[in-house]
Write an enzyme that holds these catalytic residues in place. Structure first.
Site, PDB file in Angstrom:
ATOM      1  N   ASP A 113       4.813  24.119  -1.261  1.00 55.42           N
ATOM      2  CA  ASP A 113       5.714  24.046  -1.374  1.00 55.42           C
ATOM      3  C   ASP A 113       5.869  22.957  -1.040  1.00 55.42           C
ATOM      4  O   ASP A 113       6.898  21.874  -0.845  1.00 55.42           O
ATOM      5  CB  ASP A 113       6.611  24.838  -0.823  1.00 55.42           C
ATOM      6  N   HIS A 148      -7.199  -5.723  -1.601  1.00 59.48           N
ATOM      7  CA  HIS A 148      -5.956  -4.975  -1.195  1.00 59.48           C
ATOM      8  C   HIS A 148      -5.196  -5.265  -0.164  1.00 59.48           C
ATOM      9  O   HIS A 148      -4.268  -5.492  -0.058  1.00 59.48           O
ATOM     10  CB  HIS A 148      -6.449  -2.932  -0.510  1.00 59.48           C
ATOM     11  N   SER A 178       0.968  -1.331  -0.067  1.00 54.89           N
ATOM     12  CA  SER A 178       0.496  -0.140   0.159  1.00 54.89           C
ATOM     13  C   SER A 178       0.529   1.231   0.169  1.00 54.89           C
ATOM     14  O   SER A 178       1.836   1.327  -1.171  1.00 54.89           O
ATOM     15  CB  SER A 178      -1.105   0.044   1.227  1.00 54.89           C
TER      16      SER A 178
END
Length: 429
Positions: free
Chosen positions: A352, A405, A143
């Site tokens: 940023d 998953h 993951s």
């Protein structure tokens, strides 16, 4: 500092490393980073290469093994396994409201900005040089751990012999908004499957949602249970056995007593065990930032949700679960997130963030990479994973619908064995 202990068929050694918080200021503030080294009892005196495991998340400590089974069993046939508690998790200077309480909100946000994948890889490289006398090692990421693998390939491929990914190939260029548009559609499909499988679940959830709207219901952790919080249980329905566990939980949510209908105390205790926001606040604080490259998330999941109004529940509408999304209101409702609300807003507005990947560099990747991509994955969009596969050299993959998953948790020995076969150029078994 090292400590030895013996598990079932495994010899484990505990390591703690003192590393820079900010690698641009190596003489500045430090953090502790913990890793557990595993070797099979029969191989403990052999000089085996290392395999480093990167846990999913962000914000979760590495698996705590109880026995020699699953992917670890396969790995220990030829590796020493290093289970890395990524910075801020487990025993690696763990993040919590308490641990950050000496900082103001702006300082908290600045401190937390050092806990993304770039510094996780910096930590791994520092540990590699200390632990292996600068030898290359292999890595495995599940993951979000797969995101860390791609970052490692991007930043420090010289430290790697080979790499493995399960359920975690990120887009190299797409924004958080792109990711959540795809994810909401996946969650809609998982909801449809859930309510088809459990024919009375919609009625149970509508009744429960109405009850907690009309009554003040307090969880065992002290918060008031809201409909929005109830929807968050959907983070589990994309896991193998997750839908079943959620259904059995809601099935017994309301009970009849001599004083009328009440919420079952068992439900109130177990509910919070299915959500990690109080126990792993780093997950909520940094989840959206894993997609940010020189841009702000601005609460992406919350904004994108407005394009999918079916998730905005009201009486008389079908109840839908949400998925792996973080919302600003969570920092008003979860007790251990409330003190971090201002810092969370600052992180969401941070523009940023450094770039994570350099696609041109990855087109020349020389490190062999084998990946398992799960076609039905609710958390990592298959289409975006396949886009990345086309952009990264030496990345071979196995696309399968056999697993959800958390496949590596359910059938890890077989999955990892297949990936090793791919990387070694062998026939799949």
């Amino acid at each position: 500092m090292t400590t030895n202990l013996t598990l079932a068929g495994i010899v484990a050694q505990k390591h703690t490393f003192i590393l820079p918080l900010d690698y641009s200021k190596p003489e500045g503030e430090t953090i502790n980073v913990f890793a557990r080294e595993l070797v099979s009892a029969e191989n403990q005196h052999k000089n085996l290469p290392f395999l480093v495991y990167f846990q999913g998340g962000p914000g979760f400590g590495a698996v705590r093994p109880a026995a020699n089974d699953g992917w670890i069993k396969r790995a220990l046939q030829e590796f020493r396994v290093l289970l890395l508690d990524q910075r801020g998790t487990g025993l690696s200077s763990p993040i919590s409201a308490a641990s950050l309480s000496h900082l103001n909100a702006a300082q908290q946000a600045q401190y937390l900005s050092h806990f993304r994948a770039d510094n996780i890889i910096n930590d791994a490289e520092a540990i590699r040089r200390q632990l292996t006398d600068n030898q290359t090692w292999s890595i495995l990421g599940q993951s979000f751990g797969g995101f860390c693998v791609l970052k490692y390939l991007n930043d420090a491929p010289e430290g790697l012999k080979e790499a493995y990914i399960t359920g975690g190939i990120p887009s190299l260029t797409r924004t958080a908004d792109d990711v959540y548009h795809a994810t909401y559609q996946r969650v809609l499909a998982k909801n449809a499957d859930f309510f088809k499988r459990f024919s009375d679940a919609q009625a149970l959830l509508n009744t429960l949602a109405q009850y907690i709207t009309d009554h003040e219901v307090t969880l065992a952790t002290g918060e008031r249970l809201t409909v929005e919080m109830l929807q968050l249980l959907g983070v589990n329905i994309g896991m193998e056995h997750g839908p079943e566990s959620i259904y059995y939980l809601i099935e017994q949510a309301l009970i009849t007593t001599a004083n009328g209908t009440i919420v079952n105390p068992l439900f109130l205790t177990q509910f919070s065990q299915y959500l990690d926001y109080n126990t792993n606040p780093l997950f909520a604080l940094l989840h959206e930032s894993i997609y940010c490259q020189q841009n702000a998330s601005n609460w992406s999941a919350h904004r994108v949700r407005q394009h999918y109004p079916e998730f905005n529940y009201s009486a008389g509408k079908p109840f839908l679960f949400t998925g792996e999304m973080i919302y600003p209101w969570m920092f008003e409702q979860f007790a251990n997130l409330i003190p971090l609300k201002t810092a969370a807003n600052a992180i969401a507005q941070k523009q940023d963030w450094p770039a994570l990947y350099q696609p041109k560099k990855l087109t020349n990747n020389k490190v062999p990479v084998a990946a398992a991509i799960y076609s039905e994955d609710m958390y990592v969009e298959m289409r975006y994973s396949l886009e990345t596969v086309a952009q990264v050299a030496n990345l071979n993959y196995w696309l399968t619908s056999e697993y959800e998953h958390n496949g590596i948790r359910m059938d890890g020995e077989r999955i990892f064995d297949k990936l090793i076969a791919i990387n070694r150029g062998s026939q799949l078994r």
